[in-house]
Design an enzyme around this catalytic site. Structure first.
Site, PDB file in Angstrom:
ATOM      1  N   LEU A  46       0.816  -1.220   0.000  1.00  0.00           N
ATOM      2  CA  LEU A  46       0.000   0.000   0.000  1.00  0.00           C
ATOM      3  C   LEU A  46       0.855   1.278   0.000  1.00  0.00           C
ATOM      4  CD1 LEU A  46      -2.848  -1.076   2.513  1.00  0.00           C
ATOM      5  CD2 LEU A  46      -2.660  -1.528   0.060  1.00  0.00           C
ATOM      6  N   ASN A  48       1.619   2.905  -2.628  1.00  0.00           N
ATOM      7  CA  ASN A  48       0.992   3.835  -3.578  1.00  0.00           C
ATOM      8  C   ASN A  48      -0.458   3.427  -3.859  1.00  0.00           C
ATOM      9  OD1 ASN A  48       1.106   6.182  -5.155  1.00  0.00           O
ATOM     10  ND2 ASN A  48       1.515   5.017  -7.022  1.00  0.00           N
ATOM     11  N   SER A 137       7.975  -1.544 -19.502  1.00  0.00           N
ATOM     12  CA  SER A 137       7.538  -0.228 -19.969  1.00  0.00           C
ATOM     13  C   SER A 137       8.227   0.120 -21.280  1.00  0.00           C
ATOM     14  CB  SER A 137       7.930   0.800 -18.902  1.00  0.00           C
ATOM     15  OG  SER A 137       7.837   2.105 -19.411  1.00  0.00           O
ATOM     16  N   TYR A 161      14.846   4.436 -13.325  1.00  0.00           N
ATOM     17  CA  TYR A 161      13.596   3.665 -13.425  1.00  0.00           C
ATOM     18  C   TYR A 161      13.652   2.734 -14.637  1.00  0.00           C
ATOM     19  CZ  TYR A 161       8.759   2.687 -14.811  1.00  0.00           C
ATOM     20  OH  TYR A 161       7.607   2.063 -15.229  1.00  0.00           O
ATOM     21  N   LYS A 165      13.808  -1.647 -15.180  1.00  0.00           N
ATOM     22  CA  LYS A 165      12.952  -2.484 -16.036  1.00  0.00           C
ATOM     23  C   LYS A 165      13.821  -3.386 -16.927  1.00  0.00           C
ATOM     24  CE  LYS A 165       8.940  -1.174 -14.553  1.00  0.00           C
ATOM     25  NZ  LYS A 165       8.191  -2.085 -13.673  1.00  0.00           N
ATOM     26  N   ASP A 306      12.626  13.552 -22.587  1.00  0.00           N
ATOM     27  CA  ASP A 306      11.425  13.228 -23.369  1.00  0.00           C
ATOM     28  C   ASP A 306      11.755  13.033 -24.851  1.00  0.00           C
ATOM     29  OD1 ASP A 306       9.467  13.082 -21.518  1.00  0.00           O
ATOM     30  OD2 ASP A 306       8.577  15.048 -21.926  1.00  0.00           O
TER      31      ASP A 306
HETATM   32  P1  NAD Z   1       0.927   1.886  -9.075  1.00  0.00           P
HETATM   33  O1  NAD Z   1       1.920   2.657  -8.278  1.00  0.00           O
HETATM   34  O2  NAD Z   1      -0.443   2.412  -9.167  1.00  0.00           O
HETATM   35  O3  NAD Z   1       0.846   0.380  -8.532  1.00  0.00           O
HETATM   36  C1  NAD Z   1       1.962  -0.291  -7.986  1.00  0.00           C
HETATM   37  C2  NAD Z   1       1.501  -0.990  -6.715  1.00  0.00           C
HETATM   38  O4  NAD Z   1       2.623  -1.704  -6.172  1.00  0.00           O
HETATM   39  C3  NAD Z   1       1.016  -0.015  -5.634  1.00  0.00           C
HETATM   40  O5  NAD Z   1      -0.228  -0.443  -5.125  1.00  0.00           O
HETATM   41  C4  NAD Z   1       2.109  -0.087  -4.554  1.00  0.00           C
HETATM   42  O6  NAD Z   1       1.571   0.102  -3.257  1.00  0.00           O
HETATM   43  C5  NAD Z   1       2.666  -1.475  -4.778  1.00  0.00           C
HETATM   44  N1  NAD Z   1       4.090  -1.635  -4.386  1.00  0.00           N
HETATM   45  C6  NAD Z   1       5.138  -0.873  -4.745  1.00  0.00           C
HETATM   46  N2  NAD Z   1       6.276  -1.356  -4.192  1.00  0.00           N
HETATM   47  C7  NAD Z   1       5.920  -2.446  -3.463  1.00  0.00           C
HETATM   48  C8  NAD Z   1       6.635  -3.363  -2.642  1.00  0.00           C
HETATM   49  N3  NAD Z   1       7.946  -3.249  -2.440  1.00  0.00           N
HETATM   50  N4  NAD Z   1       5.960  -4.364  -2.056  1.00  0.00           N
HETATM   51  C9  NAD Z   1       4.618  -4.504  -2.234  1.00  0.00           C
HETATM   52  N5  NAD Z   1       3.879  -3.653  -2.980  1.00  0.00           N
HETATM   53  C10 NAD Z   1       4.535  -2.640  -3.598  1.00  0.00           C
HETATM   54  O7  NAD Z   1       1.566   1.679 -10.530  1.00  0.00           O
HETATM   55  P2  NAD Z   1       0.862   1.197 -11.854  1.00  0.00           P
HETATM   56  O8  NAD Z   1       0.664   2.373 -12.735  1.00  0.00           O
HETATM   57  O9  NAD Z   1      -0.283   0.310 -11.549  1.00  0.00           O
HETATM   58  O10 NAD Z   1       2.058   0.357 -12.488  1.00  0.00           O
HETATM   59  C11 NAD Z   1       2.176  -1.023 -12.240  1.00  0.00           C
HETATM   60  C12 NAD Z   1       3.469  -1.509 -12.873  1.00  0.00           C
HETATM   61  O11 NAD Z   1       3.450  -1.190 -14.261  1.00  0.00           O
HETATM   62  C13 NAD Z   1       4.721  -0.863 -12.296  1.00  0.00           C
HETATM   63  O12 NAD Z   1       5.727  -1.858 -12.231  1.00  0.00           O
HETATM   64  C14 NAD Z   1       5.089   0.191 -13.320  1.00  0.00           C
HETATM   65  O13 NAD Z   1       6.474   0.431 -13.358  1.00  0.00           O
HETATM   66  C15 NAD Z   1       4.626  -0.465 -14.613  1.00  0.00           C
HETATM   67  N6  NAD Z   1       4.295   0.511 -15.653  1.00  0.00           N
HETATM   68  C16 NAD Z   1       3.352   1.461 -15.424  1.00  0.00           C
HETATM   69  C17 NAD Z   1       3.048   2.400 -16.408  1.00  0.00           C
HETATM   70  C18 NAD Z   1       2.009   3.483 -16.179  1.00  0.00           C
HETATM   71  O14 NAD Z   1       1.939   4.414 -16.974  1.00  0.00           O
HETATM   72  N7  NAD Z   1       1.186   3.407 -15.159  1.00  0.00           N
HETATM   73  C19 NAD Z   1       3.712   2.365 -17.633  1.00  0.00           C
HETATM   74  C20 NAD Z   1       4.678   1.372 -17.840  1.00  0.00           C
HETATM   75  C21 NAD Z   1       4.951   0.439 -16.844  1.00  0.00           C
HETATM   76  C1  UD1 Z   2       6.649   8.622 -18.690  1.00  0.00           C
HETATM   77  C2  UD1 Z   2       8.026   8.167 -18.304  1.00  0.00           C
HETATM   78  C3  UD1 Z   2       8.182   6.704 -18.613  1.00  0.00           C
HETATM   79  C4  UD1 Z   2       7.090   5.886 -17.939  1.00  0.00           C
HETATM   80  C5  UD1 Z   2       5.734   6.429 -18.360  1.00  0.00           C
HETATM   81  C6  UD1 Z   2       4.594   5.717 -17.665  1.00  0.00           C
HETATM   82  C7  UD1 Z   2       9.465  10.147 -18.559  1.00  0.00           C
HETATM   83  C8  UD1 Z   2      10.576  10.763 -19.347  1.00  0.00           C
HETATM   84  N1  UD1 Z   2       9.022   8.965 -19.027  1.00  0.00           N
HETATM   85  O1  UD1 Z   2       6.497   8.428 -20.066  1.00  0.00           O
HETATM   86  O2  UD1 Z   2       9.436   6.259 -18.168  1.00  0.00           O
HETATM   87  O3  UD1 Z   2       7.178   4.523 -18.287  1.00  0.00           O
HETATM   88  O4  UD1 Z   2       5.676   7.820 -18.032  1.00  0.00           O
HETATM   89  O5  UD1 Z   2       4.673   5.899 -16.286  1.00  0.00           O
HETATM   90  O6  UD1 Z   2       9.023  10.671 -17.560  1.00  0.00           O
HETATM   91  N2  UD1 Z   2       3.517  15.976 -20.705  1.00  0.00           N
HETATM   92  C9  UD1 Z   2       3.249  17.320 -20.642  1.00  0.00           C
HETATM   93  N3  UD1 Z   2       2.917  17.856 -19.437  1.00  0.00           N
HETATM   94  C10 UD1 Z   2       2.815  17.108 -18.295  1.00  0.00           C
HETATM   95  C11 UD1 Z   2       3.090  15.728 -18.375  1.00  0.00           C
HETATM   96  C12 UD1 Z   2       3.453  15.199 -19.585  1.00  0.00           C
HETATM   97  O7  UD1 Z   2       3.309  18.010 -21.659  1.00  0.00           O
HETATM   98  O8  UD1 Z   2       2.508  17.666 -17.220  1.00  0.00           O
HETATM   99  C13 UD1 Z   2       3.821  15.381 -22.011  1.00  0.00           C
HETATM  100  C14 UD1 Z   2       5.168  14.699 -22.095  1.00  0.00           C
HETATM  101  O9  UD1 Z   2       6.168  15.583 -22.520  1.00  0.00           O
HETATM  102  C15 UD1 Z   2       4.882  13.581 -23.113  1.00  0.00           C
HETATM  103  C16 UD1 Z   2       3.403  13.236 -22.878  1.00  0.00           C
HETATM  104  O10 UD1 Z   2       2.848  14.371 -22.221  1.00  0.00           O
HETATM  105  O11 UD1 Z   2       4.999  14.069 -24.422  1.00  0.00           O
HETATM  106  C17 UD1 Z   2       3.183  12.018 -22.007  1.00  0.00           C
HETATM  107  O12 UD1 Z   2       3.936  12.167 -20.808  1.00  0.00           O
HETATM  108  P1  UD1 Z   2       3.822  11.124 -19.597  1.00  0.00           P
HETATM  109  O13 UD1 Z   2       2.404  10.885 -19.283  1.00  0.00           O
HETATM  110  O14 UD1 Z   2       4.703  11.612 -18.504  1.00  0.00           O
HETATM  111  O15 UD1 Z   2       4.376   9.771 -20.215  1.00  0.00           O
HETATM  112  P2  UD1 Z   2       5.779   9.471 -20.956  1.00  0.00           P
HETATM  113  O16 UD1 Z   2       6.642  10.660 -21.042  1.00  0.00           O
HETATM  114  O17 UD1 Z   2       5.466   8.790 -22.229  1.00  0.00           O
END
Ligand code: NAD
Ligand code: UD1
Length: 343
Positions: A46, A48, A137, A161, A165, A306
């Site tokens: 929990l 996040n 990711s 980060y 991955k 970016d």
């Molecule tokens: P999130 O933060 O909403 O969910 C992650 C969950 O993992 C949270 O509930 C947190 O409490 C739990 N957690 C974190 N560290 C932990 C630990 N050490 N032990 C137990 N629980 C733990 O994130 P999300 O957006 O649901 O992303 C899930 C996964 O997908 C992550 O690995 C993230 O890197 C990957 N990912 C997310 C995105 C995105 O845009 N959301 C994009 C690419 C990859």
């Molecule tokens: C970001 C992360 C990436 C991660 C992904 C999902 C960076 C450089 N990359 O990707 O590692 O896997 O999130 O968690 O942070 N933007 C704005 N204003 C904002 C926020 C974003 O203009 O306040 C723009 C960004 O420049 C980009 C697009 O919106 O062009 C999407 O941004 P974002 O949602 O942060 O995702 P990524 O950059 O693709």
């Protein structure tokens, strides 16, 4: 989904352990797994997320999912959970995901994401649990050299980060090679947005959002003042950055297919996106039109690291899992707002 249901019942142990199951993508995947009859066990510390997600999942699924409030860094507690539950497979979402934070505090990221994954694999080996689905990711491609990006594109992380991955992908791959019974599916997510149709779960980070869509929502609901568009001088159609936004329920359903189509002894890697590029301005405008709300924005300088445009080649996952994203950008914007307007 009916076909999936019958295929699923051909398998004996249908218990899936979900690390990070109360997070954004994990909670939506629980709903998708529930829909086809899987039993779900959640491990989440929990950090996040909150227990309220469990209550809301109970309302959506009309069923309680057992939660182990465990940090995956705690080897003994995690081992006991596996011994007790004997899951057939693991979907590993638990991880930290804020790029900027990872630059400021890299060891936190290496420890949580990499050590957490090592613990998990070590324990899975001990209890003969042999199938893992891992949340990777598009960040692993760094600043991509060609578009659309396919899975063979060189891996090049540009922040800690992203490095976590890439390391985790490699560690999982090596773990699979040790034993023919093992298998893995690495899913490289592009930009998941939107929410489940109940609007009870969605993207609701515990701190100020870094990603674009939750930030747009926070401006629309008055929590933040305006969106800063990070640069309008990119070589793109309107000068703003282009990304591949995908509905989180489409993403969630891909996990179900990855579990169902598990192939022992194999490590697979798939991009999960729509294959279409959408600019920051297009996303803001679609959000405004679909939801009839105003989103104030200003243009600021580019964000370091970016890329101008990032979108997926999604042929491999279509060919091998028969999966493709089918929800529209309008649906993504509508559901994100329906979930976020009352936050
Ligand atoms: P999130 O933060 O909403 O969910 C992650 C969950 O993992 C949270 O509930 C947190 O409490 C739990 N957690 C974190 N560290 C932990 C630990 N050490 N032990 C137990 N629980 C733990 O994130 P999300 O957006 O649901 O992303 C899930 C996964 O997908 C992550 O690995 C993230 O890197 C990957 N990912 C997310 C995105 C995105 O845009 N959301 C994009 C690419 C990859
Ligand atoms: C970001 C992360 C990436 C991660 C992904 C999902 C960076 C450089 N990359 O990707 O590692 O896997 O999130 O968690 O942070 N933007 C704005 N204003 C904002 C926020 C974003 O203009 O306040 C723009 C960004 O420049 C980009 C697009 O919106 O062009 C999407 O941004 P974002 O949602 O942060 O995702 P990524 O950059 O693709």
């Amino acid at each position: 989904m009916e076909v999936i249901y019958f295929m699923m019942h051909a398998k004996s142990n249908n218990k899936i352990l979900i690390t990070g199951g109360y997070g954004y993508i994990g909670s939506h995947t629980i709903v998708a797994l529930h829909t086809v009859g899987y039993e779900v066990i959640v491990v989440d510390n929990l950090s996040n997320s909150t227990k309220k997600i469990g209550k809301n999942l109970e309302i959506i699924c009309k069923k309680t999912h057992k939660l182990y409030e465990i940090n995956i860094l705690n080897f003994d507690e995690l081992l006991n959970c596996f011994i007790k539950e004997k899951p057939a497979a693991v979907i590993h979402f638990a991880g930290l995901k804020a790029v900027e934070e990872s630059v400021k505090n890299p060891l936190l990221y290496y420890q949580n994401n990499i050590q957490g994954t090592i613990n998990l694999l070590d324990i899975m080996g001990k209890v003969d649990c042999n199938n893992i689905i891992f949340s990777s990711s598009a960040t692993v491609y760094g600043n991509p050299s060609e578009m659309p990006i396919n899975e063979k594109h060189i891996l090049n992380a540009i922040n800690p980060y992203g490095s976590t991955k890439i390391f985790c992908e490699k560690i999982i791959d090596d773990w699979v090679k040790v034993n023919k019974k093992r298998s893995s599916t690495i899913l490289r997510y592009f930009n998941p947005i939107g929410a489940h149709e109940s609007y009870l779960i969605g993207d609701n980070p515990n701190s100020v959002p870094n990603n674009l869509m939750p930030y747009i929502v926070s401006v629309a609901n008055g929590t933040s003042e305006k969106v800063s568009i990070f640069g309008d001088d990119y070589p793109t159609k309107d000068g703003t950055g282009i990304r591949d936004y995908i509905h989180v329920m489409d993403l969630a359903e891909a996990h179900v297919l990855a579990i169902l189509n598990d192939q022992r002894g194999r490590s697979r890697v798939y991009n999960l996106g729509t294959g279409k590029g959408i600019s920051v301005l297009e996303l803001i405008k679609t959000f405004e039109i679909e939801n009839k709300v105003k989103v104030k924005y200003t243009v600021s300088s580019r964000r370091e690291g970016d890329a101008a445009e990032v979108y997926a080649d999604v042929k491999l996952v279509k060919n091998q899992l028969n999966w493709s994203a089918n929800r529209t950008l309008k649906e993504m914007c509508k559901s994100a707002w329906s979930f976020g307007k009352n936050l």
